[in-house]
Design a protein around this motif. Structure first.
Motif, PDB file in Angstrom:
ATOM      1  N   LEU A 218      -0.397   2.896   4.317  1.00 40.41           N
ATOM      2  CA  LEU A 218      -0.272   3.879   3.590  1.00 40.41           C
ATOM      3  C   LEU A 218      -0.668   4.422   2.541  1.00 40.41           C
ATOM      4  CD1 LEU A 218       2.334   6.736   4.433  1.00 40.41           C
ATOM      5  CD2 LEU A 218       4.041   4.902   2.936  1.00 40.41           C
ATOM      6  N   GLY A 219      -1.050   3.144   1.758  1.00 41.38           N
ATOM      7  CA  GLY A 219      -2.055   3.157   0.635  1.00 41.38           C
ATOM      8  C   GLY A 219      -3.239   4.326   0.812  1.00 41.38           C
ATOM      9  N   LEU A 220      -4.340   3.688   1.975  1.00 36.48           N
ATOM     10  CA  LEU A 220      -4.955   4.554   2.367  1.00 36.48           C
ATOM     11  C   LEU A 220      -4.976   6.556   2.488  1.00 36.48           C
ATOM     12  CD1 LEU A 220      -6.719   2.067   4.451  1.00 36.48           C
ATOM     13  CD2 LEU A 220      -7.335   2.514   2.465  1.00 36.48           C
ATOM     14  N   LEU A 221      -3.764   5.985   2.711  1.00 32.72           N
ATOM     15  CA  LEU A 221      -2.959   8.058   3.296  1.00 32.72           C
ATOM     16  C   LEU A 221      -2.919   8.469   2.647  1.00 32.72           C
ATOM     17  CD1 LEU A 221      -3.095   9.507   6.154  1.00 32.72           C
ATOM     18  CD2 LEU A 221      -0.165   8.868   5.933  1.00 32.72           C
ATOM     19  N   GLU A 222      -2.271   7.817   1.358  1.00 30.56           N
ATOM     20  CA  GLU A 222      -1.498   8.234  -0.128  1.00 30.56           C
ATOM     21  C   GLU A 222      -2.866   8.865  -1.082  1.00 30.56           C
ATOM     22  OE1 GLU A 222       2.666   6.427  -0.509  1.00 30.56           O
ATOM     23  OE2 GLU A 222       0.930   6.279  -1.873  1.00 30.56           O
ATOM     24  N   VAL A 223      -4.417   7.118  -0.574  1.00 33.50           N
ATOM     25  CA  VAL A 223      -5.145   8.472  -1.500  1.00 33.50           C
ATOM     26  C   VAL A 223      -5.876   9.596  -0.948  1.00 33.50           C
ATOM     27  CG1 VAL A 223      -7.824   7.928  -2.183  1.00 33.50           C
ATOM     28  CG2 VAL A 223      -5.555   6.012  -2.454  1.00 33.50           C
ATOM     29  N   SER A 224      -5.913   9.902   0.325  1.00 33.80           N
ATOM     30  CA  SER A 224      -6.225  10.804   0.585  1.00 33.80           C
ATOM     31  C   SER A 224      -5.632  12.629   0.444  1.00 33.80           C
ATOM     32  CB  SER A 224      -6.469  10.770   2.446  1.00 33.80           C
ATOM     33  OG  SER A 224      -5.537  10.933   2.748  1.00 33.80           O
TER      34      SER A 224
ATOM     35  N   GLU B 270      -4.898  -7.541  -6.189  1.00 31.40           N
ATOM     36  CA  GLU B 270      -5.809  -6.487  -6.624  1.00 31.40           C
ATOM     37  C   GLU B 270      -6.165  -6.124  -4.802  1.00 31.40           C
ATOM     38  OE1 GLU B 270      -8.661  -8.294  -8.809  1.00 31.40           O
ATOM     39  OE2 GLU B 270      -7.749  -8.604 -11.234  1.00 31.40           O
ATOM     40  N   ILE B 271      -7.200  -5.244  -5.519  1.00 35.13           N
ATOM     41  CA  ILE B 271      -7.591  -4.518  -4.086  1.00 35.13           C
ATOM     42  C   ILE B 271      -9.347  -4.896  -4.920  1.00 35.13           C
ATOM     43  CG2 ILE B 271      -8.901  -2.581  -2.704  1.00 35.13           C
ATOM     44  CD1 ILE B 271      -6.047  -3.504  -2.309  1.00 35.13           C
TER      45      ILE B 271
ATOM     46  N   SER C  58      -9.526   1.816  -7.531  1.00 40.76           N
ATOM     47  CA  SER C  58      -8.046   2.310  -8.391  1.00 40.76           C
ATOM     48  C   SER C  58      -6.472   3.153  -8.106  1.00 40.76           C
ATOM     49  CB  SER C  58      -8.101   2.682  -9.874  1.00 40.76           C
ATOM     50  OG  SER C  58      -9.474   2.285  -9.974  1.00 40.76           O
ATOM     51  N   GLY C  59      -6.306   3.871  -7.447  1.00 36.46           N
ATOM     52  CA  GLY C  59      -5.991   4.779  -6.944  1.00 36.46           C
ATOM     53  C   GLY C  59      -5.043   4.167  -5.431  1.00 36.46           C
ATOM     54  N   LEU C  60      -5.988   3.592  -5.289  1.00 35.25           N
ATOM     55  CA  LEU C  60      -4.871   2.635  -3.934  1.00 35.25           C
ATOM     56  C   LEU C  60      -4.347   1.404  -4.139  1.00 35.25           C
ATOM     57  CD1 LEU C  60      -5.105   1.686  -1.206  1.00 35.25           C
ATOM     58  CD2 LEU C  60      -6.889   0.529  -0.994  1.00 35.25           C
TER      59      LEU C  60
ATOM     60  N   VAL D 184       2.698  -6.490   3.577  1.00 35.02           N
ATOM     61  CA  VAL D 184       1.671  -6.009   3.346  1.00 35.02           C
ATOM     62  C   VAL D 184       0.622  -4.625   4.023  1.00 35.02           C
ATOM     63  CG1 VAL D 184      -0.926  -7.082   2.578  1.00 35.02           C
ATOM     64  CG2 VAL D 184       1.184  -8.119   1.740  1.00 35.02           C
ATOM     65  N   PHE D 185       0.434  -5.138   5.068  1.00 37.72           N
ATOM     66  CA  PHE D 185       0.299  -3.871   6.922  1.00 37.72           C
ATOM     67  C   PHE D 185      -0.023  -3.116   5.864  1.00 37.72           C
ATOM     68  CE2 PHE D 185      -0.740  -6.989   9.143  1.00 37.72           C
ATOM     69  CZ  PHE D 185      -2.020  -6.591  10.198  1.00 37.72           C
ATOM     70  N   TRP D 186       1.917  -2.683   5.802  1.00 38.77           N
ATOM     71  CA  TRP D 186       2.557  -1.461   5.345  1.00 38.77           C
ATOM     72  C   TRP D 186       2.175  -0.150   3.744  1.00 38.77           C
ATOM     73  CZ3 TRP D 186       8.222  -2.848   4.921  1.00 38.77           C
ATOM     74  CH2 TRP D 186       8.583  -3.723   6.782  1.00 38.77           C
ATOM     75  N   ALA D 187       2.361  -1.264   2.860  1.00 38.20           N
ATOM     76  CA  ALA D 187       1.587  -1.069   2.217  1.00 38.20           C
ATOM     77  C   ALA D 187      -0.024  -0.644   1.974  1.00 38.20           C
ATOM     78  CB  ALA D 187       1.783  -1.673   0.459  1.00 38.20           C
ATOM     79  N   TYR D 188      -0.811  -1.367   1.988  1.00 42.19           N
ATOM     80  CA  TYR D 188      -2.602  -0.483   2.698  1.00 42.19           C
ATOM     81  C   TYR D 188      -2.311   0.459   3.617  1.00 42.19           C
ATOM     82  CZ  TYR D 188      -7.204  -1.938   2.765  1.00 42.19           C
ATOM     83  OH  TYR D 188      -8.719  -1.788   3.350  1.00 42.19           O
TER      84      TYR D 188
END
Length: 673
Positions: free
Chosen positions: A590-596, A557-558, A533-535, A584-588
């Protein structure tokens, strides 16, 4: 878990001298800026090569660096033959540093990586202990001398084993994980979903890699569920096997096991304990009672002396006649019972055929439902009394149609057939149970007929013996009773042992059921769902910031199945413009990085992107992306971006955000003084 790139040193020895570059890196947003074809990609690929991770780009063992590092270096219009080349890289896990060296061209094998336990590049004049490790050969990730085994320990990864296509297990190699943190320019931006290498023959490799990188419990849950279900099936199989053993043990005695569940039970013995029933004279009595009756009969006989033939001849004659009459009656009963069994066998066959028919019908209706869900109207209109051509009502009768109930929907058909299937399956179980009972009763009648024939033979022997001889039939009866008691007791003892062995299976069943009940209802734990959900939230917010416009970002949705972004259940790549797909590449990634930052994951806090502004993404988009990426500085993370954006535009993007800027004018690989 952490990996930071601290220092890159690339050295190329040519026929006319030494060329190379030194690049010190920092945490946060690091921008490597140079013109096209100046060597930016070479520097980033050198990082990948130094870490022995070029396998993430494919199975080839060719050096993934351009000719400038392997063959011919061009500088200021002149070409220089490359004699030797190497790359050195200093890395950190947040508390320790390693320096690695890997030769590109030269006498040393490129399967060897030299490692120093310290910061050899950023801190000159200090010597550290060194060791050699191997890479890109079997054992490189699992053995002590393997470099990826060392690197995994250094960054804090405990790489799991995962299923492969050879019906075995293999290590989840580091090359399958770095595509989520490193995007090279040539092929890395082509597909978000299909970037994870398949040459390791790992089943669902992208899924397994994501689950590890995000430290999801899903893989452990799935593995645990598979293990528990295997144990469950094993217990069920052993339980059924024990029941068959019990049935085979009592079958010669014309007995059957009563009060034993065909399915495992979590408590043993059950409140109504299993028992052995013996078919006797048309009735079913417990084996204990059966033995007791036999013993009582034997005791009654043993209280009497064995008579001589002269004393029992008349009685033997009458008994012979009675036995012969009994045999005729029993043989008639056997024929009747056999006919009943044949009828029941036919009925069982009909029920089995009906079950097969219902299963096929259920499958067809499920297929129709799938077609209907996808928008198909095939075979639906005509079946409902509507002409598929003119769309008017039609009737197959000459009589005026009467008012009838509307036909059932496909879902109602599926539910109805499923209910019918359950009913017939229960009927089949009952009929098979009744058939077993009747077969045991038939066996009992046959055994009784065999005993009467033995009695008849014994009586005839008695009547033809000398008058002073002991009665053969009396002796035969005692011997037969003794043997029957002995054999039945053996059966009872064997059954007692078998029934006792159900206790262990019951304990295992209870353990398995408890384990399954403790697992989450779905494939994801609550913490897993929170991470996904965070991602998803990060991903959607970024798309809005980047000016994503192909579809409504809030509807993306993820997937909890593939862990990639989907729209209405389909891959985004087929519904987006090329520039939006880059967003979409950027957001995905970078989203992985942010959730961590907010959850415990195995992400290394590192993201390396080569030329992220692909497909002429709008300037406002890349500016928003760089601003978002600069937040990495607050969390000690590192985002390295190589770009050839014009200097004036780039400086406008980054003038008010935290960053480190490294600009090269001209080619990056230049003479080293």
């Amino acid at each position: 878990m952490s990996l930071q790139i601290r220092y890159l040193k690339l050295r190329i020895t040519t026929s006319e001298g030494l060329f190379g570059v030194d690049i010190p890196f920092t945490t946060g947003l690091f921008i490597l800026h140079a013109d096209n074809t100046s060597g930016k990609s070479t520097c980033l690929q050198s990082i990948l090569y130094a870490l022995g991770l070029e396998g993430m780009m494919g199975s080839s063992h060719n050096i993934p660096l351009p000719p400038v590092a392997t063959d011919v270096l061009t500088y200021e219009g002149r070409e220089y033959a490359v004699l030797e080349s190497e790359v050195l890289l200093e890395i950190s896990n947040g508390s320790e540093c390693l320096t690695v060296r890997r030769q590109i061209k030269g006498n040393q094998s490129n399967k060897i990586i030299n490692v120093w336990n310290g910061a050899m590049l950023s801190q000159t004049g200090i010597s550290y202990a060194s060791s050699d490790y191997f890479v890109r050969i079997p054992g490189g990730a699992s053995r002590e001398a393997g470099f990826h085994h060392l690197l995994a320990n250094f960054v804090g990864w405990d790489l799991p084993t995962v299923p492969n296509y050879n019906e075995g297990e293999t290590l989840l190699y580091m090359e399958t994980l770095f595509p989520f943190m490193f995007v090279e320019q040539k092929h890395g931006w082509s597909s978000l979903r299909n970037r994870t290498p398949n040459h390791f023959r790992i089943k669902e490799v992208s899924r397994r890699a994501f689950e590890f990188l995000f430290n999801l419990e899903a893989q452990e849950i799935a593995t645990r569920r598979i293990t528990l279900n295997q144990q469950k099936n094993s217990v069920k199989s052993s339980w059924s096997s024990k029941i068959r053993q019990c049935s085979l043990a009592v079958e010669p005695s014309n007995g059957m096991i009563d009060n034993i569940s065909p399915q495992p039970e979590a408590s043993w013995p059950p409140s109504i304990q299993p028992r052995v029933l013996i078919a006797c004279a048309g009735e079913w009595i417990s084996i204990t009672q059966f033995i007791s009756d036999l013993e009582e009969h034997l005791r009654a006989l043993e209280t009497q002396d064995i008579p001589i033939v002269e004393q029992v001849s008349e009685e033997a004659q009458r008994e012979l006649q009675e036995k012969q009459n009994q045999l005729l009656i029993i043989e008639a009963d056997i024929r009747i019972k056999f006919e009943h069994i044949q009828g029941q066998t036919s009925q069982i066959s009909e029920i089995q055929s009906r079950i097969v028919s219902l299963e096929n019908e259920l499958l067809k209706n499920r297929d129709l439902r799938k077609l209907s869900d996808l928008g198909s109207v095939q075979d639906l209109q005509s079946n409902s009394g509507i002409c598929p051509t003119c769309q008017q009502n039609v009737s197959d009768s000459l009589i005026s149609p009467q008012e009838i109930s509307p036909p059932m929907t496909i879902d109602q058909n599926v539910d109805f057939i499923r209910d019918q299937l359950k009913i017939f399956q229960v009927m089949l179980q009952n009929e098979e149970r009744n058939s077993e009972i009747k077969n045991r009763e038939l066996d009992s009648l046959k055994s009784r007929a065999a005993e009467i024939r033995e009695d008849i033979r014994a009586l005839k022997t008695t009547l033809t013996s000398q008058s002073s001889a002991p009665s053969y039939s009396a002796i035969e009866e005692r011997v037969r009773l003794t043997e029957k008691i002995r054999y039945t007791r053996l059966v009872q003892d064997q059954i007692d042992v078998l029934l006792g062995s159900f206790s262990e299976l019951s304990d295992r069943w209870h353990e398995v059921q408890s384990g399954l009940a403790a697992l989450p209802d779905g494939t994801l734990s609550d913490e897993d769902s929170s991470k996904i959900s965070g991602l998803e939230r990060s991903f959607r917010r970024q798309l809005q910031e980047y000016g994503f416009s192909s579809i409504n970002a809030s509807e993306i949705e993820i997937s909890t199945e593939s862990y990639f972004p989907e729209y209405e259940g389909f891959d985004l790549q087929f519904d987006l413009s090329a520039s939006d797909y880059i967003r979409v590449f950027w957001a995905y990634l970078l989203g992985l990085l942010e959730v961590s930052r907010n959850h415990q994951t195995n992400h290394l806090g590192l993201l390396i992107l080569d030329e992220p502004r692909q497909q002429s993404a709008r300037e406002t988009s890349i500016e928003a992306f760089l601003r978002r990426a600069s937040n990495a500085q607050e969390y000690g993370q590192q985002v390295i971006i190589a770009t050839s954006e014009s200097t004036s535009v780039l400086e406008q993007y980054i003038h008010d955000i935290p960053h480190t800027y490294k600009r090269f004018n001209g080619v990056i690989l230049s003479p080293v003084g």
